[in-house]
Motif scaffolding. Structure first.
Motif, mmCIF file in Angstrom:
data_model
loop_
_atom_site.group_PDB
_atom_site.id
_atom_site.type_symbol
_atom_site.label_atom_id
_atom_site.label_comp_id
_atom_site.label_asym_id
_atom_site.label_seq_id
_atom_site.Cartn_x
_atom_site.Cartn_y
_atom_site.Cartn_z
ATOM 1 N N ARG A 1 -9.612 -4.281 4.270
ATOM 2 C CA ARG A 1 -10.449 -4.432 3.072
ATOM 3 C C ARG A 1 -9.765 -3.872 1.830
ATOM 4 O O ARG A 1 -9.967 -4.383 0.723
ATOM 5 C CB ARG A 1 -11.805 -3.758 3.300
ATOM 6 N N LEU A 2 -8.994 -2.840 1.989
ATOM 7 C CA LEU A 2 -8.222 -2.334 0.844
ATOM 8 C C LEU A 2 -7.153 -3.331 0.429
ATOM 9 O O LEU A 2 -6.937 -3.570 -0.764
ATOM 10 C CB LEU A 2 -7.595 -0.986 1.176
ATOM 11 N N LEU A 3 -6.485 -3.940 1.415
ATOM 12 C CA LEU A 3 -5.456 -4.935 1.100
ATOM 13 C C LEU A 3 -6.063 -6.186 0.481
ATOM 14 O O LEU A 3 -5.389 -6.904 -0.264
ATOM 15 C CB LEU A 3 -4.674 -5.310 2.371
ATOM 16 N N ALA A 4 -7.352 -6.461 0.776
ATOM 17 C CA ALA A 4 -8.038 -7.615 0.192
ATOM 18 C C ALA A 4 -8.686 -7.289 -1.151
ATOM 19 O O ALA A 4 -9.283 -8.171 -1.780
ATOM 20 C CB ALA A 4 -9.098 -8.140 1.162
ATOM 21 N N GLY A 5 -8.622 -6.038 -1.583
ATOM 22 C CA GLY A 5 -9.196 -5.672 -2.873
ATOM 23 C C GLY A 5 -10.689 -5.442 -2.847
ATOM 24 O O GLY A 5 -11.321 -5.351 -3.900
ATOM 25 N N ILE A 6 -11.287 -5.336 -1.634
ATOM 26 C CA ILE A 6 -12.731 -5.069 -1.558
ATOM 27 C C ILE A 6 -13.020 -3.637 -1.993
ATOM 28 O O ILE A 6 -13.959 -3.373 -2.751
ATOM 29 C CB ILE A 6 -13.248 -5.297 -0.124
ATOM 30 N N TYR A 7 -12.219 -2.695 -1.518
ATOM 31 C CA TYR A 7 -12.350 -1.297 -1.900
ATOM 32 C C TYR A 7 -11.119 -0.874 -2.679
ATOM 33 O O TYR A 7 -10.038 -1.469 -2.550
ATOM 34 C CB TYR A 7 -12.477 -0.392 -0.666
ATOM 35 N N GLY A 8 -11.269 0.165 -3.472
ATOM 36 C CA GLY A 8 -10.132 0.791 -4.131
ATOM 37 C C GLY A 8 -9.829 2.110 -3.466
ATOM 38 O O GLY A 8 -10.742 2.818 -3.019
ATOM 39 N N PRO A 9 -8.569 2.488 -3.325
ATOM 40 C CA PRO A 9 -8.226 3.737 -2.628
ATOM 41 C C PRO A 9 -8.671 4.967 -3.409
ATOM 42 O O PRO A 9 -8.752 4.951 -4.636
ATOM 43 C CB PRO A 9 -6.699 3.663 -2.534
ATOM 44 N N ARG A 10 -8.973 6.041 -2.667
ATOM 45 C CA ARG A 10 -9.311 7.306 -3.319
ATOM 46 C C ARG A 10 -8.060 7.938 -3.905
ATOM 47 O O ARG A 10 -8.088 8.496 -4.996
ATOM 48 C CB ARG A 10 -9.974 8.241 -2.307
ATOM 49 N N LYS A 11 -6.972 7.823 -3.177
ATOM 50 C CA LYS A 11 -5.674 8.269 -3.657
ATOM 51 C C LYS A 11 -4.646 7.222 -3.263
ATOM 52 O O LYS A 11 -4.840 6.455 -2.327
ATOM 53 C CB LYS A 11 -5.291 9.628 -3.061
ATOM 54 N N GLY A 12 -3.529 7.207 -3.960
ATOM 55 C CA GLY A 12 -2.524 6.206 -3.694
ATOM 56 C C GLY A 12 -2.815 4.922 -4.438
ATOM 57 O O GLY A 12 -3.657 4.883 -5.354
ATOM 58 N N GLU A 13 -2.162 3.827 -4.034
ATOM 59 C CA GLU A 13 -2.296 2.579 -4.775
ATOM 60 C C GLU A 13 -2.066 1.390 -3.850
ATOM 61 O O GLU A 13 -1.206 1.425 -2.965
ATOM 62 C CB GLU A 13 -1.279 2.554 -5.914
ATOM 63 N N VAL A 14 -2.879 0.349 -4.040
ATOM 64 C CA VAL A 14 -2.681 -0.932 -3.357
ATOM 65 C C VAL A 14 -2.383 -1.955 -4.440
ATOM 66 O O VAL A 14 -3.181 -2.143 -5.362
ATOM 67 C CB VAL A 14 -3.922 -1.353 -2.548
ATOM 68 N N ALA B 1 0.867 -1.181 0.000
ATOM 69 C CA ALA B 1 0.000 0.000 0.000
ATOM 70 C C ALA B 1 0.899 1.225 0.000
ATOM 71 O O ALA B 1 1.815 1.337 0.829
ATOM 72 C CB ALA B 1 -0.905 0.006 1.221
ATOM 73 N N ALA B 2 0.676 2.128 -0.934
ATOM 74 C CA ALA B 2 1.537 3.304 -1.082
ATOM 75 C C ALA B 2 0.710 4.576 -0.985
ATOM 76 O O ALA B 2 -0.139 4.849 -1.847
ATOM 77 C CB ALA B 2 2.273 3.254 -2.425
ATOM 78 N N ARG B 3 0.915 5.325 0.093
ATOM 79 C CA ARG B 3 0.276 6.644 0.296
ATOM 80 C C ARG B 3 -1.231 6.576 0.058
ATOM 81 O O ARG B 3 -1.813 7.378 -0.668
ATOM 82 C CB ARG B 3 0.923 7.691 -0.612
ATOM 83 N N VAL B 4 -1.841 5.609 0.687
ATOM 84 C CA VAL B 4 -3.268 5.331 0.458
ATOM 85 C C VAL B 4 -4.146 6.266 1.283
ATOM 86 O O VAL B 4 -3.951 6.424 2.500
ATOM 87 C CB VAL B 4 -3.588 3.859 0.805
ATOM 88 N N ARG B 5 -5.094 6.880 0.591
ATOM 89 C CA ARG B 5 -6.161 7.644 1.244
ATOM 90 C C ARG B 5 -7.496 7.035 0.833
ATOM 91 O O ARG B 5 -7.703 6.710 -0.328
ATOM 92 C CB ARG B 5 -6.110 9.119 0.841
ATOM 93 N N PHE B 6 -8.390 6.904 1.812
ATOM 94 C CA PHE B 6 -9.689 6.291 1.515
ATOM 95 C C PHE B 6 -10.715 6.785 2.524
ATOM 96 O O PHE B 6 -10.414 6.972 3.711
ATOM 97 C CB PHE B 6 -9.595 4.761 1.583
ATOM 98 N N GLY B 7 -11.953 6.969 2.041
ATOM 99 C CA GLY B 7 -13.068 7.327 2.908
ATOM 100 C C GLY B 7 -14.363 6.784 2.354
ATOM 101 O O GLY B 7 -14.498 6.545 1.151
ATOM 102 N N TYR B 8 -15.322 6.561 3.232
ATOM 103 C CA TYR B 8 -16.622 6.038 2.809
ATOM 104 C C TYR B 8 -17.534 7.143 2.282
ATOM 105 O O TYR B 8 -18.542 6.852 1.633
ATOM 106 C CB TYR B 8 -17.306 5.311 3.968
#
Length: 596
Positions: A403-416, A361-368
């Protein structure tokens, strides 16, 4: 919400049911496209239905034609009326009509059932294939109302409305054509009723679709409110939220019933309009036909045939309007069902696959919610075969990161990424082949224990099934079942405990054999001693795999290779158990408070 019933629809409320739906509602273009697709699938059966119906309608017109001919002969002074031949022709026409009407009903019902079966199958297949992130965010109420209420509403439309509406259109068209051939002036007199029908229908159908959509969304809101209250019953009771939840449910119910009353009022307008139209059709034919006879423009026999055909015309007009009204309700339900076809899959390129097993995970930002981040610039490297524990206070973002590491969600910014490939760009099926998520919620499907396990791998042998159960300490109680793997479990069978359901889910995980696992409190339903024993057994099964474990029980963290402490959506500490305890930071404080 005050209103004068019958004058205006319920007042718009930004929090009203129409905005509760989280799954999309299909656009008119999507609905039309799906209807065309259904008709293409069943075009042969549809063509046969129309042909059979045409024969039945033509046979039904023999009676008015025969009677009109007899009346015309009498008016002209004929004495030899050939009644025997007329009765024989009428009997033959009646027999043909009866046979083909039976065929119309049979073929219409068969066509409706086949289209309904296709619709159910299409919706089920599409729903199962929805991205996990969509299903997690959708909640239970809206999806449940689509599967139950919308399918039920569509059942009658598919079985009856579509075939009957088609039958009514053919029926009315043939009757009008017969009137135009038999007595052209009488066919024109039918047009007197047309303005009344058009004005009434235009008034009704401008209001009905919106009202039916609001009614359907209102029911979804009621289902969502009730389901959430029941599911979170313990929380509601603990925080004394009962009155608030009851008030919310009552408000949702009142909004729904208000739209129900409004749609009922709309029907009280359209139905009398239809009755007036029927009277105008028959009245105009009889009155104007009498004038035409006196003027010598048509004969008495033509008037008789035209009047009988006009009387017959009432049935298809009523049939068309009745089933078209039903289709207004069905169209809303159909739009809600086919709306899932508008959800794009998470993956963008079906050819992408990982080149390796490292998770990053690189500089990941995420929100619901937009512009409200739960994770703030998280960076984490998980080499292949590493056991990583995510710990931290509740609400810190551990499960979201998992959940981001499992691929359920995609990050808003950054990359998994997995093996250098972004999870968000991979097909969901490809992600599931490599990464599996096991959380606190487990489901036991109705069927045998074997069926429940084979969901993970359909070609598994009985020996492999028992080995998977043994790997999660479930073989002991499973072998005590009366018929072993063939024992019925779930609703209607053996009711398994939450702990046993959790073991079944973990056994599926063993059978699926992914190389990377995200365990979100996967042993939370077991008592601490049993959970510790199970985790030791799983450690042998999961040897060599990459494991990201999210846990509040810190003995899980103690056994991990790397511990990541998550606080306020950020990783505040990263290292081994001994290193973090020695650093005397947030993890050391957690360890001391938990370990005593």
């Amino acid at each position: 919400m005050k209103q004068r019933l019958g004058v205006a629809p319920p007042a718009y409320d930004p929090s009203a049911p129409e905005n509760v739906t989280t799954l999309p509602v299909g656009s008119p273009a999507t609905v039309r496209s799906y209807v065309r697709e259904l008709l293409r699938r069943h075009r042969k059966a549809f063509a046969v239905l129309m042909a059979v119906n045409a024969v039945a309608v033509i046979a039904s017109m023999a009676g008015p034609q025969i009677l009109g001919t007899l009346v015309n002969d009498l008016s002209e002074g004929e004495r030899d009326l050939h009644l025997g031949r007329a009765v024989a022709l009428f009997a033959v026409a009646l027999a043909i009509q009866s046979v083909f009407v039976w065929q119309v009903r049979l073929r219409g019902s068969m066509l409706g059932e086949r289209m309904l079966a296709d619709l159910r199958e299409d919706f089920l297949v599409r729903s199962v294939g929805l991205p996990p992130s969509v299903l997690e965010r959708a909640g239970t109420g809206d999806l449940l109302s689509r599967i139950t209420t919308d399918i039920d509403r569509l059942a009658e439309a598919m079985r009856q409305a579509v075939p009957q509406l088609s039958i009514g259109v053919v029926w009315a068209g043939l009757l009008l054509s017969a009137m135009a051939v038999t007595a052209p002036p009488l066919a024109l007199s039918v047009l007197i009723a047309l303005p009344v029908l058009l004005i009434g229908c235009r008034w009704y159908f401008r209001r009905a679709p919106h009202a039916y959509r609001a009614e359907a969304a209102g029911y979804a809101a009621v289902a969502a409110a009730l389901a959430e209250t029941v599911d979170a019953g313990g929380t509601v009771e603990a925080h004394r939220l009962g009155d608030r939840r009851v008030a919310l449910s009552e408000r949702r119910i009142s909004e729904w019933t208000a739209w129900e009353r409004y749609t009922l009022w709309l029907r009280t307008i359209i139905f009398p309009t239809i009755n007036i139209t029927n009277l105008l059709v028959l009245g105009s034919v009889v009155l104007l036909g009498g004038v035409f006879v006196l003027q010598g423009w048509i004969g008495v026999g033509e008037l008789t045939t035209g009047a009988l055909l006009a009387q017959m015309l009432i049935d298809p007009i009523g049939l068309i309007l009745r089933w078209y009204d039903e289709l207004q309700v069905a169209q809303v339900s159909l739009a809600r069902l086919v709306g899932v076809r508008e959800i794009e899959p998470d993956a963008g390129d079906g050819e992408l696959s990982p080149d390796g097993r490292d998770v990053r995970a690189a500089r990941v930002r995420f929100g619901y919610h937009p512009d409200v981040d739960v994770l703030h610039g998280v960076t984490l490297q998980v080499p292949p075969g590493t056991r990583v524990a995510l710990v931290g206070p509740s609400g810190a973002g551990k499960s979201t990161l998992g959940r981001l590491l499992a691929g359920i969600y995609g990050p808003r910014k950054g990359e998994v990424t997995l093996g250098g490939t972004a999870l968000a760009a991979m097909p969901a099926e490809e992600v599931r082949r490599h990464v599996a998520l096991v959380n606190q919620e487990h489901h036991v499907f109705v069927g045998t224990l074997r069926d429940n396990l084979l969901l993970a791998r359909t070609d598994a042998t009985d020996a492999e099934l028992w080995a998977a159960l043994g790997g999660v300490d479930a073989d002991t109680w499973a072998r005590e079942l009366s018929t072993g793997l063939d024992s019925e479990i779930g609703s209607g069978g053996l009711v398994v405990t939450p702990a046993q359901a959790q073991q079944i889910a973990l056994a599926r995980l063993v059978l699926a054999d992914p190389h990377t696992l995200v365990l979100d409190e996967a042993t939370s339903l077991l008592d601490p001693r049993a959970a510790r024993h199970l985790e030791r057994s799983l450690a042998q099964v999961l040897e060599g795999r990459t494991v990201v474990a999210i846990a509040h029980r810190l003995h899980t963290a103690h056994d991990a290779d790397v511990i990541a402490v998550v606080e306020d959506g950020r990783i505040s500490e990263l290292g081994s158990h001994d290193a973090l305890v020695a650093a005397d930071g947030p993890y050391a404080a957690l360890w001391r408070s938990w370990h005593g």
